[in-house]
Design a protein around this motif. Structure first.
Motif, PDB file in Angstrom:
ATOM      1  N   LEU A 138       0.828  -1.200   0.000  1.00 22.21           N
ATOM      2  CA  LEU A 138       0.000   0.000   0.000  1.00 22.21           C
ATOM      3  C   LEU A 138       0.869   1.260   0.000  1.00 22.21           C
ATOM      4  O   LEU A 138       1.845   1.332   0.749  1.00 22.21           O
ATOM      5  N   PRO A 139       0.517   2.263  -0.804  1.00 26.99           N
ATOM      6  CA  PRO A 139       1.213   3.549  -0.707  1.00 26.99           C
ATOM      7  C   PRO A 139       0.786   4.268   0.568  1.00 26.99           C
ATOM      8  O   PRO A 139      -0.363   4.188   0.991  1.00 26.99           O
ATOM      9  N   ILE A 140       1.725   4.974   1.185  1.00 26.03           N
ATOM     10  CA  ILE A 140       1.445   5.769   2.378  1.00 26.03           C
ATOM     11  C   ILE A 140       1.060   7.185   1.955  1.00 26.03           C
ATOM     12  O   ILE A 140       1.793   7.839   1.226  1.00 26.03           O
ATOM     13  N   VAL A 141      -0.095   7.653   2.412  1.00 27.93           N
ATOM     14  CA  VAL A 141      -0.504   9.030   2.170  1.00 27.93           C
ATOM     15  C   VAL A 141      -0.533   9.758   3.518  1.00 27.93           C
ATOM     16  O   VAL A 141      -1.390   9.475   4.360  1.00 27.93           O
ATOM     17  N   PRO A 142       0.423  10.675   3.757  1.00 25.33           N
ATOM     18  CA  PRO A 142       0.399  11.432   5.011  1.00 25.33           C
ATOM     19  C   PRO A 142      -0.862  12.283   5.115  1.00 25.33           C
ATOM     20  O   PRO A 142      -1.294  12.892   4.132  1.00 25.33           O
ATOM     21  N   VAL A 143      -1.460  12.300   6.298  1.00 21.77           N
ATOM     22  CA  VAL A 143      -2.635  13.131   6.561  1.00 21.77           C
ATOM     23  C   VAL A 143      -2.281  14.114   7.666  1.00 21.77           C
ATOM     24  O   VAL A 143      -1.960  13.720   8.784  1.00 21.77           O
ATOM     25  N   ILE A 144      -2.341  15.387   7.332  1.00 22.85           N
ATOM     26  CA  ILE A 144      -1.959  16.441   8.263  1.00 22.85           C
ATOM     27  C   ILE A 144      -3.212  17.234   8.638  1.00 22.85           C
ATOM     28  O   ILE A 144      -3.933  17.703   7.757  1.00 22.85           O
ATOM     29  N   THR A 145      -3.477  17.395   9.918  1.00 20.32           N
ATOM     30  CA  THR A 145      -4.593  18.234  10.354  1.00 20.32           C
ATOM     31  C   THR A 145      -4.053  19.363  11.213  1.00 20.32           C
ATOM     32  O   THR A 145      -3.132  19.168  12.015  1.00 20.32           O
ATOM     33  N   SER A 146      -4.621  20.543  11.046  1.00 17.96           N
ATOM     34  CA  SER A 146      -4.170  21.700  11.814  1.00 17.96           C
ATOM     35  C   SER A 146      -5.355  22.627  12.059  1.00 17.96           C
ATOM     36  O   SER A 146      -6.077  22.977  11.127  1.00 17.96           O
ATOM     37  N   GLY A 147      -5.551  23.010  13.309  1.00 18.52           N
ATOM     38  CA  GLY A 147      -6.619  23.934  13.670  1.00 18.52           C
ATOM     39  C   GLY A 147      -6.050  25.301  14.028  1.00 18.52           C
ATOM     40  O   GLY A 147      -5.014  25.390  14.706  1.00 18.52           O
ATOM     41  N   GLN A 148      -6.720  26.345  13.595  1.00 23.15           N
ATOM     42  CA  GLN A 148      -6.218  27.688  13.873  1.00 23.15           C
ATOM     43  C   GLN A 148      -6.275  28.001  15.365  1.00 23.15           C
ATOM     44  O   GLN A 148      -5.346  28.578  15.931  1.00 23.15           O
ATOM     45  N   ASN A 149      -7.369  27.631  16.004  1.00 25.81           N
ATOM     46  CA  ASN A 149      -7.526  27.811  17.449  1.00 25.81           C
ATOM     47  C   ASN A 149      -7.757  26.439  18.065  1.00 25.81           C
ATOM     48  O   ASN A 149      -8.680  25.729  17.668  1.00 25.81           O
ATOM     49  N   ARG A 150      -6.954  26.072  19.042  1.00 28.03           N
ATOM     50  CA  ARG A 150      -7.044  24.699  19.540  1.00 28.03           C
ATOM     51  C   ARG A 150      -6.688  24.589  21.021  1.00 28.03           C
ATOM     52  O   ARG A 150      -5.959  25.411  21.561  1.00 28.03           O
ATOM     53  N   TRP A 151      -7.255  23.573  21.640  1.00 30.33           N
ATOM     54  CA  TRP A 151      -6.865  23.206  22.995  1.00 30.33           C
ATOM     55  C   TRP A 151      -5.682  22.256  22.926  1.00 30.33           C
ATOM     56  O   TRP A 151      -5.573  21.454  22.000  1.00 30.33           O
ATOM     57  N   GLU A 152      -4.827  22.310  23.921  1.00 35.62           N
ATOM     58  CA  GLU A 152      -3.702  21.387  24.029  1.00 35.62           C
ATOM     59  C   GLU A 152      -3.761  20.731  25.403  1.00 35.62           C
ATOM     60  O   GLU A 152      -3.773  21.408  26.424  1.00 35.62           O
ATOM     61  N   PHE A 153      -3.779  19.402  25.422  1.00 30.70           N
ATOM     62  CA  PHE A 153      -3.934  18.663  26.666  1.00 30.70           C
ATOM     63  C   PHE A 153      -2.578  18.232  27.232  1.00 30.70           C
ATOM     64  O   PHE A 153      -1.602  18.100  26.506  1.00 30.70           O
ATOM     65  N   ASN A 154      -2.568  17.978  28.517  1.00 33.90           N
ATOM     66  CA  ASN A 154      -1.340  17.581  29.200  1.00 33.90           C
ATOM     67  C   ASN A 154      -1.148  16.066  29.115  1.00 33.90           C
ATOM     68  O   ASN A 154      -1.183  15.350  30.111  1.00 33.90           O
ATOM     69  N   SER A 155      -0.952  15.590  27.899  1.00 35.64           N
ATOM     70  CA  SER A 155      -0.752  14.157  27.657  1.00 35.64           C
ATOM     71  C   SER A 155       0.633  13.939  27.060  1.00 35.64           C
ATOM     72  O   SER A 155       1.374  14.895  26.806  1.00 35.64           O
ATOM     73  N   TRP A 156       1.002  12.682  26.834  1.00 40.98           N
ATOM     74  CA  TRP A 156       2.353  12.383  26.333  1.00 40.98           C
ATOM     75  C   TRP A 156       2.639  13.041  24.984  1.00 40.98           C
ATOM     76  O   TRP A 156       3.788  13.338  24.662  1.00 40.98           O
ATOM     77  N   ASP A 157       1.578  13.289  24.196  1.00 40.27           N
ATOM     78  CA  ASP A 157       1.775  13.874  22.863  1.00 40.27           C
ATOM     79  C   ASP A 157       1.243  15.304  22.760  1.00 40.27           C
ATOM     80  O   ASP A 157       1.218  15.868  21.668  1.00 40.27           O
ATOM     81  N   ARG A 158       0.817  15.893  23.900  1.00 42.29           N
ATOM     82  CA  ARG A 158       0.205  17.223  23.884  1.00 42.29           C
ATOM     83  C   ARG A 158      -0.981  17.231  22.924  1.00 42.29           C
ATOM     84  O   ARG A 158      -1.087  18.045  22.018  1.00 42.29           O
ATOM     85  N   PHE A 159      -1.888  16.276  23.124  1.00 38.83           N
ATOM     86  CA  PHE A 159      -3.029  16.055  22.231  1.00 38.83           C
ATOM     87  C   PHE A 159      -3.787  17.355  21.972  1.00 38.83           C
ATOM     88  O   PHE A 159      -4.053  18.133  22.890  1.00 38.83           O
ATOM     89  N   MET A 160      -4.125  17.582  20.702  1.00 36.98           N
ATOM     90  CA  MET A 160      -4.750  18.833  20.295  1.00 36.98           C
ATOM     91  C   MET A 160      -6.173  18.612  19.784  1.00 36.98           C
ATOM     92  O   MET A 160      -6.418  17.673  19.021  1.00 36.98           O
ATOM     93  N   VAL A 161      -7.066  19.508  20.181  1.00 42.50           N
ATOM     94  CA  VAL A 161      -8.453  19.507  19.716  1.00 42.50           C
ATOM     95  C   VAL A 161      -8.804  20.919  19.274  1.00 42.50           C
ATOM     96  O   VAL A 161      -8.705  21.861  20.078  1.00 42.50           O
ATOM     97  N   PRO A 162      -9.183  21.130  18.022  1.00 42.40           N
ATOM     98  CA  PRO A 162      -9.609  22.468  17.592  1.00 42.40           C
ATOM     99  C   PRO A 162     -10.810  22.942  18.408  1.00 42.40           C
ATOM    100  O   PRO A 162     -11.723  22.175  18.703  1.00 42.40           O
ATOM    101  N   ARG A 163     -10.797  24.212  18.766  1.00 42.32           N
ATOM    102  CA  ARG A 163     -11.902  24.787  19.529  1.00 42.32           C
ATOM    103  C   ARG A 163     -13.152  24.928  18.644  1.00 42.32           C
ATOM    104  O   ARG A 163     -13.047  24.884  17.418  1.00 42.32           O
ATOM    105  N   PRO A 164     -14.320  25.083  19.255  1.00 44.89           N
ATOM    106  CA  PRO A 164     -15.547  25.249  18.454  1.00 44.89           C
ATOM    107  C   PRO A 164     -15.411  26.399  17.457  1.00 44.89           C
ATOM    108  O   PRO A 164     -14.862  27.456  17.785  1.00 44.89           O
TER     109      PRO A 164
END
Length: 230
Positions: free
Chosen positions: A148-174
């Motif tokens: 299978l070919p690998i297709v990178p998927v990049i997501t980025s939110g302009q305004n986002r929350w950042e959680f205190n997890s091992w990866d600094r998990f991000m969730v775009p704000r409403p």
């Protein structure tokens, strides 16, 4: 009784409540696709693909990739994996249970069979425990074993929350603006020695890191934002 309560929580309450929250929040996003041709050319050529994303950024893709069915994703055989697998089932995806440390061989065989049936494959390259931003062997093995070919998927939110997890998990704000970007497909040789395999891991890691940096930099250019989200 405790086992029944735990089963209810992990199999019903948490997955359904979590997905309801995801859907409500995602419905407010203003999503734009960047470089769609990198994905569409692969899909037009037969649709055999493995999508690669960081654990930190997969939130906006949860509902978006429901439009790419049939799709399957490998999930660990841990308790947390059980809850994730249930959520995947509710979404209408196919959960393949296994990891590089447990059940990996059987999971790879299942993914190969599903890919031949037309399933697209999703993979979180550094999950579920990290290290953050480093492509683990699983992605390369999937691409190599299932051809299978690998297709990178990049997501980025302009305004986002950042959680205190091992990866600094991000969730775009409403109501945040969100970019979903597809990288140039990466083709993995079917036969590689150990050194070549590790070099491929480093190569894909570098590509993903660069794509994330470039995409996040988009939010620093007001003119680009206006044109893209007009």
């Amino acid at each position: 009784m405790k086992n029944k309560i735990r089963y209810f929580l992990y199999y019903y309450l948490f997955p359904y409540a979590g997905l309801l929250l995801v859907r409500l929040l995602s419905a407010t996003y203003r999503i734009r696709i960047l470089d769609p041709g990198n994905e569409q050319n692969i899909l037009k050529a037969g649709g055999r693909v493995v999508y690669a994303s960081w654990h930190q950024r997969f939130f906006p893709g949860i509902t978006f990739f429901s439009t790419r069915k049939p799709i399957a994703i490998m999930i660990s055989q841990s308790r947390d994996g059980e809850m994730a697998a249930r959520a995947v089932d509710i979404l209408g995806w196919r959960a393949v249970r296994g990891s590089s440390s447990l059940g990996g061989g059987q999971a790879l065989e299942t993914i190969k069979r599903l890919a031949r049936k037309g399933y697209k494959i999703g993979h979180i390259v550094d999950g579920p425990q990290g290290p953050f931003g480093v492509v683990k062997p699983g992605l390369i093995r999937i691409a190599q074993y299932a051809d299978l070919p690998i297709v990178p998927v990049i997501t980025s939110g302009q305004n986002r929350w950042e959680f205190n997890s091992w990866d600094r998990f991000m969730v775009p704000r409403p109501f945040s603006r969100v970019i979903i970007r597809f990288g140039v497909p990466i083709h993995v040789p079917k036969s590689m020695g150990r050194d070549e395999f590790e070099q491929m891991q480093e190569h894909v890691t570098h590509i993903l890191q660069q794509l994330y940096e470039d995409t996040d930099a988009f939010w620093q250019d007001d003119e680009c934002i206006k044109r893209f989200f007009h």
